[in-house]
Write a protein that holds these residues in place. Structure first.
Motif, mmCIF file in Angstrom:
data_model
loop_
_atom_site.group_PDB
_atom_site.id
_atom_site.type_symbol
_atom_site.label_atom_id
_atom_site.label_comp_id
_atom_site.label_asym_id
_atom_site.label_seq_id
_atom_site.Cartn_x
_atom_site.Cartn_y
_atom_site.Cartn_z
ATOM 1 N N ALA A 61 42.555 -5.097 15.795
ATOM 2 C CA ALA A 61 40.987 -5.925 15.391
ATOM 3 C C ALA A 61 41.003 -5.839 14.054
ATOM 4 C CB ALA A 61 39.932 -4.841 15.971
ATOM 5 N N MET A 62 40.266 -6.770 13.485
ATOM 6 C CA MET A 62 40.052 -6.988 12.176
ATOM 7 C C MET A 62 38.542 -7.257 12.052
ATOM 8 S SD MET A 62 41.639 -10.038 9.580
ATOM 9 C CE MET A 62 41.202 -9.876 7.815
ATOM 10 N N ILE A 63 38.066 -6.219 10.849
ATOM 11 C CA ILE A 63 36.573 -6.215 10.309
ATOM 12 C C ILE A 63 36.892 -6.984 9.107
ATOM 13 C CG2 ILE A 63 34.742 -4.852 9.824
ATOM 14 C CD1 ILE A 63 35.825 -4.176 12.674
ATOM 15 N N GLY A 64 35.653 -8.227 9.008
ATOM 16 C CA GLY A 64 35.455 -8.788 7.596
ATOM 17 C C GLY A 64 34.992 -8.122 6.549
ATOM 18 N N VAL B 86 44.982 -0.971 7.791
ATOM 19 C CA VAL B 86 44.551 -1.153 6.404
ATOM 20 C C VAL B 86 43.251 -1.003 6.177
ATOM 21 C CG1 VAL B 86 44.564 -3.111 4.572
ATOM 22 C CG2 VAL B 86 46.491 -2.642 6.164
ATOM 23 N N MET B 87 42.730 -0.119 5.263
ATOM 24 C CA MET B 87 41.326 -0.026 4.695
ATOM 25 C C MET B 87 41.227 -0.356 3.523
ATOM 26 S SD MET B 87 40.318 3.553 6.616
ATOM 27 C CE MET B 87 38.571 3.201 6.242
ATOM 28 N N GLY C 166 30.986 -0.897 6.248
ATOM 29 C CA GLY C 166 30.550 0.290 6.872
ATOM 30 C C GLY C 166 30.579 0.584 8.494
ATOM 31 N N VAL C 167 31.202 1.722 8.914
ATOM 32 C CA VAL C 167 31.335 1.932 10.156
ATOM 33 C C VAL C 167 30.347 2.940 10.634
ATOM 34 C CG1 VAL C 167 32.849 2.325 11.986
ATOM 35 C CG2 VAL C 167 33.678 1.001 10.117
ATOM 36 N N HIS C 168 29.567 2.759 11.569
ATOM 37 C CA HIS C 168 28.314 3.784 12.049
ATOM 38 C C HIS C 168 29.203 4.981 12.572
ATOM 39 C CE1 HIS C 168 25.051 5.291 14.258
ATOM 40 N NE2 HIS C 168 24.236 4.626 13.612
ATOM 41 N N GLN C 169 28.667 6.224 12.696
ATOM 42 C CA GLN C 169 29.188 7.237 13.506
ATOM 43 C C GLN C 169 29.293 6.968 14.962
ATOM 44 O OE1 GLN C 169 26.508 10.449 12.583
ATOM 45 N NE2 GLN C 169 24.808 9.541 13.999
ATOM 46 N N ILE D 78 40.271 -3.113 8.306
ATOM 47 C CA ILE D 78 38.928 -3.019 7.911
ATOM 48 C C ILE D 78 38.458 -3.389 6.313
ATOM 49 C CG2 ILE D 78 37.188 -1.280 7.566
ATOM 50 C CD1 ILE D 78 38.398 0.517 9.519
ATOM 51 N N GLY D 79 37.822 -4.726 6.396
ATOM 52 C CA GLY D 79 37.686 -5.306 5.160
ATOM 53 C C GLY D 79 36.688 -4.701 3.970
#
Length: 262
Positions: free
Chosen positions: A165-168, A130-131, A154-157, A149-150
């Motif tokens: 995993a879960m990104i808030g 889920v993005m 932003g996810v760096h290169q 991914i919340g």
């Protein structure tokens, strides 16, 4: 015959399954291949060497297969490959790969990709991800299966995000996020194990207890990363599911390129 709106512009060389639906004013280029049951919404542009699998839903105004935004890209014949049963919402931008890796941007199957999401060149996005709205992956990012991914993150290169995993919300992700962990904040911090997600996916209490132990070794026991990795390896004891989860963690730690969030 495919259901194609008369205002759509489709290159004669494009390969569309007979069950594909294409909405008004969509544009589809010569090197595009689209599998059975996929729906292409109005005003969507699909170009480049793009292969799309079956039963995908692509909503209006998406840009699929445009050349990468890497300034060194020189027009090489790179690709975008998308799997099956993905939902790709409005204004998403999914770019071709570059020759800096294998020349392919890959997106798996059963993903839920919300509006305004950007997937840059050479990313590898797994399955069941889920993005949320406005999530952005820079080039060469790898995302493991079942990750979340919340919105506005932003996810760096070159960052890797582990499975489950879960990104808030509004995460600033500049280092690798280990499997099973929940992170948020700026600077990014590991908060806990993603227990809610694991429960939804049917993880047993025993598996979740082992994953919590891995979290404790990495983040609570004041061990160096080398010591924590060794202790995690020692958790293997012949229980197949738990041993597999340990192997997922060990493989991720060994392959980390930017160092893990810690």
């Amino acid at each position: 015959m495919a259901s194609i709106h008369p205002t759509a512009i489709i290159d004669p060389a494009a390969q569309l399954d007979s069950t594909v639906t294409v909405g008004p004013y969509a544009v589809i280029g010569a090197h595009v291949r689209i599998g059975p049951g996929t729906t292409v919404g109005p005003h969507t542009v699909i170009e480049g060497r793009t292969t799309i699998g079956s039963d995908n839903r692509i909503f209006q105004f998406a840009s699929i297969g445009a050349i990468s935004q890497d300034m060194s890209y020189g027009g090489e014949p790179t690709e975008l490959v998308i799997g099956d049963r993905n939902t790709i919402r409005e204004f998403c931008t999914l770019n071709l790969g570059t020759m800096k890796e294998e020349g392919v941007t890959r997106i798996g199957s059963d993903n839920w990709i919300m509006a305004y999401v950007h997937v840059a060149h050479d990313c590898r996005v797994g399955d069941h991800i889920v993005m949320a709205n406005n999530a952005t992956l820079a080039g060469h990012v790898h995302v493991g299966d079942w990750a979340v991914i919340g919105g506005l993150s932003g996810v760096h290169q070159f960052v890797h995000i582990g499975a489950h995993a879960m990104i808030g919300f509004q995460g600033h992700v500049a280092q690798d996020v280990p499997p099973y962990m929940t992170v948020d904040g700026n600077p990014l911090t590991v908060r806990a194990v993603n227990l809610t997600g694991l429960k939804r996916r049917g993880f047993s209490p025993e598996r979740m207890a082992a994953i919590r132990q891995m979290h404790k070794l990495l983040y609570r026991d004041s061990l160096t990363l080398e010591q924590a990795t060794e202790a995690i390896g020692a958790m293997k004891g012949g229980q197949l599911d738990i041993d597999a989860d340990v192997d997922v963690m060990l493989g991720f730690l060994a392959g980390s390129r930017r160092g893990i969030v810690r």
